[in-house]
Design a protein around this motif. Structure first.
Motif, mmCIF file in Angstrom:
data_model
loop_
_atom_site.group_PDB
_atom_site.id
_atom_site.type_symbol
_atom_site.label_atom_id
_atom_site.label_comp_id
_atom_site.label_asym_id
_atom_site.label_seq_id
_atom_site.Cartn_x
_atom_site.Cartn_y
_atom_site.Cartn_z
ATOM 1 N N LEU A 180 -5.082 -2.006 -13.036
ATOM 2 C CA LEU A 180 -5.870 -0.977 -12.373
ATOM 3 C C LEU A 180 -6.956 -0.439 -13.302
ATOM 4 C CD1 LEU A 180 -6.310 0.744 -9.886
ATOM 5 C CD2 LEU A 180 -4.518 2.295 -10.681
ATOM 6 N N ALA A 181 -6.625 -0.281 -14.568
ATOM 7 C CA ALA A 181 -7.624 0.167 -15.544
ATOM 8 C C ALA A 181 -8.785 -0.821 -15.616
ATOM 9 C CB ALA A 181 -6.983 0.332 -16.920
ATOM 10 N N ALA A 182 -8.482 -2.132 -15.551
ATOM 11 C CA ALA A 182 -9.544 -3.147 -15.579
ATOM 12 C C ALA A 182 -10.467 -3.003 -14.380
ATOM 13 C CB ALA A 182 -8.924 -4.549 -15.609
ATOM 14 N N ALA A 183 -9.891 -2.645 -13.235
ATOM 15 C CA ALA A 183 -10.705 -2.462 -12.035
ATOM 16 C C ALA A 183 -11.571 -1.208 -12.116
ATOM 17 C CB ALA A 183 -9.807 -2.397 -10.809
ATOM 18 N N LEU A 184 -11.227 -0.298 -13.026
ATOM 19 C CA LEU A 184 -11.935 0.976 -13.136
ATOM 20 C C LEU A 184 -12.867 1.047 -14.340
ATOM 21 C CD1 LEU A 184 -8.970 3.379 -12.293
ATOM 22 C CD2 LEU A 184 -10.822 2.657 -10.775
ATOM 23 N N LEU A 185 -13.142 -0.098 -14.959
ATOM 24 C CA LEU A 185 -13.998 -0.086 -16.144
ATOM 25 C C LEU A 185 -15.415 0.373 -15.839
ATOM 26 C CD1 LEU A 185 -12.806 -3.342 -17.932
ATOM 27 C CD2 LEU A 185 -12.775 -1.029 -18.893
ATOM 28 N N GLN A 186 -15.844 0.163 -14.597
ATOM 29 C CA GLN A 186 -17.154 0.635 -14.168
ATOM 30 C C GLN A 186 -17.009 1.336 -12.820
ATOM 31 O OE1 GLN A 186 -20.836 -1.379 -15.291
ATOM 32 N NE2 GLN A 186 -19.702 -3.298 -15.085
ATOM 33 N N PRO A 187 -17.968 2.228 -12.492
ATOM 34 C CA PRO A 187 -17.927 2.838 -11.156
ATOM 35 C C PRO A 187 -18.047 1.751 -10.092
ATOM 36 C CG PRO A 187 -19.455 4.007 -12.596
ATOM 37 C CD PRO A 187 -19.069 2.758 -13.309
ATOM 38 N N ARG A 188 -17.251 1.845 -9.047
ATOM 39 C CA ARG A 188 -17.244 0.831 -7.995
ATOM 40 C C ARG A 188 -17.477 1.479 -6.633
ATOM 41 N NH1 ARG A 188 -17.356 -3.699 -11.263
ATOM 42 N NH2 ARG A 188 -15.587 -3.691 -12.707
ATOM 43 N N ARG A 189 -18.185 0.787 -5.761
ATOM 44 C CA ARG A 189 -18.342 1.259 -4.396
ATOM 45 C C ARG A 189 -17.084 0.982 -3.577
ATOM 46 N NH1 ARG A 189 -23.965 -0.829 -1.982
ATOM 47 N NH2 ARG A 189 -23.040 0.198 -0.165
ATOM 48 N N LEU A 190 -16.362 -0.042 -3.959
ATOM 49 C CA LEU A 190 -15.147 -0.425 -3.239
ATOM 50 C C LEU A 190 -14.069 -0.795 -4.242
ATOM 51 C CD1 LEU A 190 -13.535 -1.344 -0.682
ATOM 52 C CD2 LEU A 190 -14.694 -3.567 -0.900
ATOM 53 N N LEU A 191 -12.867 -0.278 -4.028
ATOM 54 C CA LEU A 191 -11.721 -0.611 -4.866
ATOM 55 C C LEU A 191 -10.655 -1.251 -3.974
ATOM 56 C CD1 LEU A 191 -10.478 -0.405 -7.720
ATOM 57 C CD2 LEU A 191 -9.517 1.801 -7.046
ATOM 58 N N VAL A 192 -10.265 -2.486 -4.296
ATOM 59 C CA VAL A 192 -9.289 -3.226 -3.507
ATOM 60 C C VAL A 192 -7.998 -3.336 -4.307
ATOM 61 C CG1 VAL A 192 -8.768 -5.416 -2.366
ATOM 62 C CG2 VAL A 192 -11.105 -4.527 -2.341
ATOM 63 N N LEU A 193 -6.925 -2.778 -3.777
ATOM 64 C CA LEU A 193 -5.647 -2.736 -4.487
ATOM 65 C C LEU A 193 -4.569 -3.384 -3.632
ATOM 66 C CD1 LEU A 193 -5.783 0.984 -5.717
ATOM 67 C CD2 LEU A 193 -6.542 -1.068 -6.932
ATOM 68 N N ASP A 194 -3.964 -4.442 -4.148
ATOM 69 C CA ASP A 194 -2.904 -5.154 -3.449
ATOM 70 C C ASP A 194 -1.563 -4.734 -4.045
ATOM 71 O OD1 ASP A 194 -1.546 -6.918 -1.843
ATOM 72 O OD2 ASP A 194 -1.976 -8.674 -3.073
ATOM 73 N N GLU A 195 -0.787 -3.949 -3.307
ATOM 74 C CA GLU A 195 0.511 -3.428 -3.764
ATOM 75 C C GLU A 195 0.394 -2.766 -5.147
ATOM 76 O OE1 GLU A 195 3.027 -3.460 -1.791
ATOM 77 O OE2 GLU A 195 2.738 -5.106 -0.380
ATOM 78 N N PRO A 196 -0.451 -1.725 -5.277
ATOM 79 C CA PRO A 196 -0.720 -1.149 -6.597
ATOM 80 C C PRO A 196 0.460 -0.441 -7.240
ATOM 81 C CG PRO A 196 -1.660 0.226 -4.888
ATOM 82 C CD PRO A 196 -1.177 -1.023 -4.209
ATOM 83 N N THR A 197 1.451 -0.016 -6.448
ATOM 84 C CA THR A 197 2.589 0.706 -7.033
ATOM 85 C C THR A 197 3.766 -0.218 -7.316
ATOM 86 O OG1 THR A 197 3.397 1.310 -4.827
ATOM 87 C CG2 THR A 197 1.940 2.876 -5.920
ATOM 88 N N ASN A 198 3.574 -1.514 -7.212
ATOM 89 C CA ASN A 198 4.640 -2.475 -7.488
ATOM 90 C C ASN A 198 5.154 -2.304 -8.919
ATOM 91 O OD1 ASN A 198 6.365 -4.710 -7.158
ATOM 92 N ND2 ASN A 198 4.824 -6.096 -7.984
ATOM 93 N N GLY A 199 6.447 -2.095 -9.073
ATOM 94 C CA GLY A 199 7.047 -1.972 -10.394
ATOM 95 C C GLY A 199 6.986 -0.587 -11.001
ATOM 96 N N LEU A 200 6.372 0.374 -10.301
ATOM 97 C CA LEU A 200 6.261 1.719 -10.854
ATOM 98 C C LEU A 200 7.467 2.577 -10.459
ATOM 99 C CD1 LEU A 200 2.490 2.547 -10.198
ATOM 100 C CD2 LEU A 200 3.533 1.676 -12.286
ATOM 101 N N ASP A 201 7.819 3.498 -11.349
ATOM 102 C CA ASP A 201 8.869 4.450 -11.010
ATOM 103 C C ASP A 201 8.265 5.525 -10.098
ATOM 104 O OD1 ASP A 201 7.368 6.130 -12.644
ATOM 105 O OD2 ASP A 201 8.735 5.980 -14.342
ATOM 106 N N PRO A 202 9.091 6.414 -9.513
ATOM 107 C CA PRO A 202 8.554 7.421 -8.580
ATOM 108 C C PRO A 202 7.433 8.273 -9.169
ATOM 109 C CG PRO A 202 10.931 7.313 -8.377
ATOM 110 C CD PRO A 202 10.564 6.425 -9.543
ATOM 111 N N GLN A 203 7.540 8.639 -10.458
ATOM 112 C CA GLN A 203 6.484 9.430 -11.072
ATOM 113 C C GLN A 203 5.194 8.621 -11.153
ATOM 114 O OE1 GLN A 203 6.224 12.554 -11.836
ATOM 115 N NE2 GLN A 203 4.183 12.363 -12.742
ATOM 116 N N GLY A 204 5.308 7.353 -11.528
ATOM 117 C CA GLY A 204 4.134 6.491 -11.592
ATOM 118 C C GLY A 204 3.483 6.304 -10.237
ATOM 119 N N MET A 205 4.304 6.192 -9.189
ATOM 120 C CA MET A 205 3.766 6.060 -7.837
ATOM 121 C C MET A 205 2.987 7.301 -7.445
ATOM 122 S SD MET A 205 7.098 4.268 -6.048
ATOM 123 C CE MET A 205 6.356 4.017 -4.435
#
Length: 334
Positions: free
Chosen positions: A165-190
């Motif tokens: 996700l950090a790699a996707a945010l290296l520059q300002p983007r008009r569109l952010l596409v995230l495929d199952e971004p909370t996969n593997g995260l604990d509840p706090q991370g989600m």
């Protein structure tokens, strides 16, 4: 398995004008031999939305995203991203898009920080003079500053998701596409990722979020589309999708057994009794075919001597809407 490269890592940025919809597809189809992965998909994603792409695993979500990002060719149909045809316009579109698809492809022998620097150096639109500062800001935003010097191969699944996700945010983007971004995260991370998505949307980024977690979509998204078995079932504002399903009847009473019996006699189905709480699906019509008023059910309970302490409808959820639309539960399809 193809892995998503950081968006904008190839080609030069062309002019991508103002559009009403960041993504539009018409009859988009992908077939693998006899298997129809995506079947004539018509999708419309408005600018400024947090759009939830919802469906069980195996419903065609990731295949759709890979076509939208130019990673695979559609069998037929067409797609536009930021007003440009895909995959033909990947060189002009991808610099404006951040993406995390099927998990990040990382260099395990490099640290988290060096992975970001490597990704950014592969982007011809990135300014090398601000590279390190932007990498540090991206790491901080996803909560990886303390682990930035650790090798990526030592990262947990959740940490790898954060780094992608950090790699996707290296520059300002008009569109952010995230495929199952909370996969593997604990509840706090989600929770942190959901907060980040809301912040990005408030800053003007349209977020396209694919998930099989209905609760995740309902909490963070303004609009959603429901996929199952490769086909689009419905799409629209989240509040409208949920409003299309009837809520569950909830009765609180010390006479739960008697209440369940009376409700069943009056057409209430899918009854669940738990201590002093009875829930069920209220009937749309009474025995004569007329629309049934909930007050009639309440009166029937009281008339049968049931001590009613609470009576009403729970607000329908996206899960209720999915079941109403498809007639099936939201189970993993493989």
């Amino acid at each position: 398995m193809e892995r998503a490269r950081p968006a904008g890592a190839a080609g030069s940025a062309g002019a991508v004008g103002s559009v009403e919809h960041v993504i539009e597809t018409h009859a988009l189809t992908k077939r693998y031999g006899k298997h129809l992965a995506v079947d004539r998909l018509d999708l419309t994603i408005p600018v400024g939305s947090v759009f939830g792409f919802l469906g069980p695993n195996g419903s065609g979500k990731t295949t759709t995203i890979r076509m939208l990002m130019g990673l695979i060719e559609p069998t037929s149909g067409r797609a536009q991203v930021l007003g440009r045809p895909m995959p033909r316009s990947t060189r002009s579109v991808l610099p404006h898009v951040g993406a995390l698809i099927e998990g990040p492809a990382l260099y395990g022998f490099l640290s988290g920080r060096d992975n970001l620097l490597r990704y950014d150096s592969a982007d011809p639109t990135a300014d090398p003079r601000t590279r390190r500062a932007r990498a540090e800001a991206a790491l901080d935003r996803v909560g990886l500053t303390a682990a930035a010097g650790k090798k990526a191969k030592a990262y947990s699944l959740g940490m790898k998701q954060r780094l992608g996700l950090a790699a996707a945010l290296l520059q300002p983007r008009r569109l952010l596409v995230l495929d199952e971004p909370t996969n593997g995260l604990d509840p706090q991370g989600m929770r942190e990722i959901r907060t980040l998505v809301r912040e990005l949307a408030a800053e003007g980024t349209t977020v396209f979020l694919s998930s099989h977690l209905l609760d995740e979509i309902e909490q963070v998204c303004t609009h959603a589309a429901v996929m199952t078995r490769g086909r689009l079932i419905t799409q629209g504002p989240v509040a409208e999708l949920a409003a299309g399903a009837r809520g569950r009847l909830v009765v609180t009473t010390p006479d739960a057994g008697d209440a369940a019996r009376v409700l069943k006699e009056h057409g209430v189905t899918d009854l669940v009794v738990s201590d002093d709480r009875v829930t069920g699906e209220p009937p749309a019509q009474d025995g004569s075919g007329q629309e049934m008023e909930l007050a009639e059910l309440n009166a029937a309970l009281v008339g049968a001597g049931v001590r009613v302490r609470g009576f009403g409808l729970e607000r329908a959820s996206l899960e209720d809407a999915f079941v109403a639309l498809t007639g099936e539960g939201f189970d993993v399809a493989g």
